[in-house]
Scaffold this active site. Sequence first.
Site, PDB file in Angstrom:
ATOM      1  N   LYS A 106      -5.260   2.741   3.029  1.00  0.00           N
ATOM      2  CA  LYS A 106      -6.300   2.288   2.104  1.00  0.00           C
ATOM      3  C   LYS A 106      -7.227   3.440   1.717  1.00  0.00           C
ATOM      4  O   LYS A 106      -7.644   3.552   0.555  1.00  0.00           O
ATOM      5  CB  LYS A 106      -7.092   1.144   2.734  1.00  0.00           C
ATOM      6  CG  LYS A 106      -6.284  -0.130   2.898  1.00  0.00           C
ATOM      7  CD  LYS A 106      -7.054  -1.194   3.652  1.00  0.00           C
ATOM      8  CE  LYS A 106      -6.237  -2.478   3.808  1.00  0.00           C
ATOM      9  NZ  LYS A 106      -6.946  -3.502   4.601  1.00  0.00           N
ATOM     10  N   LEU A 127     -11.453  -7.288  -3.842  1.00  0.00           N
ATOM     11  CA  LEU A 127     -12.825  -6.879  -4.151  1.00  0.00           C
ATOM     12  C   LEU A 127     -12.759  -5.810  -5.248  1.00  0.00           C
ATOM     13  O   LEU A 127     -11.818  -5.017  -5.282  1.00  0.00           O
ATOM     14  CB  LEU A 127     -13.499  -6.295  -2.904  1.00  0.00           C
ATOM     15  CG  LEU A 127     -13.806  -7.255  -1.761  1.00  0.00           C
ATOM     16  CD1 LEU A 127     -14.420  -6.488  -0.583  1.00  0.00           C
ATOM     17  CD2 LEU A 127     -14.757  -8.342  -2.196  1.00  0.00           C
ATOM     18  N   LYS A 186       0.800  -1.219   0.000  1.00  0.00           N
ATOM     19  CA  LYS A 186       0.000   0.000   0.000  1.00  0.00           C
ATOM     20  C   LYS A 186       0.839   1.279   0.000  1.00  0.00           C
ATOM     21  O   LYS A 186       0.286   2.379  -0.074  1.00  0.00           O
ATOM     22  CB  LYS A 186      -0.931  -0.015   1.222  1.00  0.00           C
ATOM     23  CG  LYS A 186      -2.011  -1.071   1.129  1.00  0.00           C
ATOM     24  CD  LYS A 186      -2.865  -1.138   2.370  1.00  0.00           C
ATOM     25  CE  LYS A 186      -2.203  -1.920   3.475  1.00  0.00           C
ATOM     26  NZ  LYS A 186      -2.071  -3.351   3.163  1.00  0.00           N
ATOM     27  N   VAL A 220      -6.489  -2.775  -1.529  1.00  0.00           N
ATOM     28  CA  VAL A 220      -7.709  -2.429  -0.787  1.00  0.00           C
ATOM     29  C   VAL A 220      -8.734  -3.525  -1.000  1.00  0.00           C
ATOM     30  O   VAL A 220      -9.069  -3.849  -2.142  1.00  0.00           O
ATOM     31  CB  VAL A 220      -8.310  -1.081  -1.243  1.00  0.00           C
ATOM     32  CG1 VAL A 220      -9.543  -0.738  -0.415  1.00  0.00           C
ATOM     33  CG2 VAL A 220      -7.290   0.041  -1.161  1.00  0.00           C
ATOM     34  N   ALA A 240      -8.491  -6.674  -0.567  1.00  0.00           N
ATOM     35  CA  ALA A 240      -7.940  -7.978  -0.978  1.00  0.00           C
ATOM     36  C   ALA A 240      -8.568  -8.485  -2.275  1.00  0.00           C
ATOM     37  O   ALA A 240      -8.888  -9.655  -2.424  1.00  0.00           O
ATOM     38  CB  ALA A 240      -8.130  -8.995   0.140  1.00  0.00           C
TER      39      ALA A 240
END
Length: 359
Positions: A225, A156, A123, A152, A154
């Site tokens: 994130k 999605l 990140k 962010v 994982a």
Amino acid sequence: MSTVTPLRPAAPPRTGRVALLGTGVVGSAVVERYRQLRVRGVPLPPFAWLSNSRVQVAAGDCLETAIAQARSAPRSGGPVPPWAEGESLARGDIVIDATASDTVAGWHPEWLLRGIHVVTANKLGNGGDLARAQAIVEAQREGARYGDSATVGAGLPLLRLIRELVAGGDRIHAVEGVLSGSLAWLLSRYDDTRPFSDLVREARDAGYAEPDPRQDLSGEDVRRKLLILARASGLPLEAREIRVSSLVPDALRDAAPEAVDAQLAALDAPLRERFLNAYRNDARLCFVGRFDAERGASVGLRALPLSHPLASGHGTDNRAAIFSDRYSDQPLVVQGPGAGARVTAAALLDDVLRIWTAR
């Protein structure tokens, strides 16, 4: 009269290899996921090498052997990391960053400028310094691609969705979400029947939380994130512009690493009080990150009414609500598993496949 259909020219063979930086829990899951996909016949670029801070190892015929060799290598005292002085990357290669290293993230713009695609769970590229995030965007204009869906949620489709909305002319007004799978798991399990510190230890031992759980409890992971989501929405936030309310009491924050476990009990009384207050008001505790184009950005623990779109979900679920011109009265909600090495590895290799098959 018969006709002859001209033959189409054969597509040029794909070139490029994949290289992995990071051989910890996520890196190991990447190797296992890569093996599974190859067994299923999924076309993937050949694996060139993998590396950690100690050694670079050629992939060879057995990735499991290579990663075991890398993980057992002695610590290196050299000033230059092995991946920077070992076998180099070439234009068209894909580097997978499965580290949490600021040094590695600093190389993302450089690799992109050299025509090397970057796929990352780190990140600190788009979620660190704003100048670095802007350099990553600029570098992609040279043609290399940046896959960051694992940073962010994982994997999605949250980041991709926000970018597609913006590209389609929608304006994002606000995004709020439960963005830490670790904290989601802790708060969904906590019901005052056992101390919160016990759950923290359980999450740490199960791999849902970092070995030093202060990294999750401080809110810094959620801040990064939120920066990534805000910047994808067109809001050039700096880290200092996000207000973070940490869950870590002073005694735990200041503890030496070897004393952290003994100080976890400092979490219990404050969390119990906030849980009981929420329970009495028919609310649920959630650790929420939110940015608003007009009201600023914040990260912290909130008591949400049970009807709130972020108050549902279980386990490590991430949940995010997007408010925009198109979704003004009722937000667009994205929900799904948001923690764990396997889902992160799947997200990384999904990005690899998107880059590889689009060539």
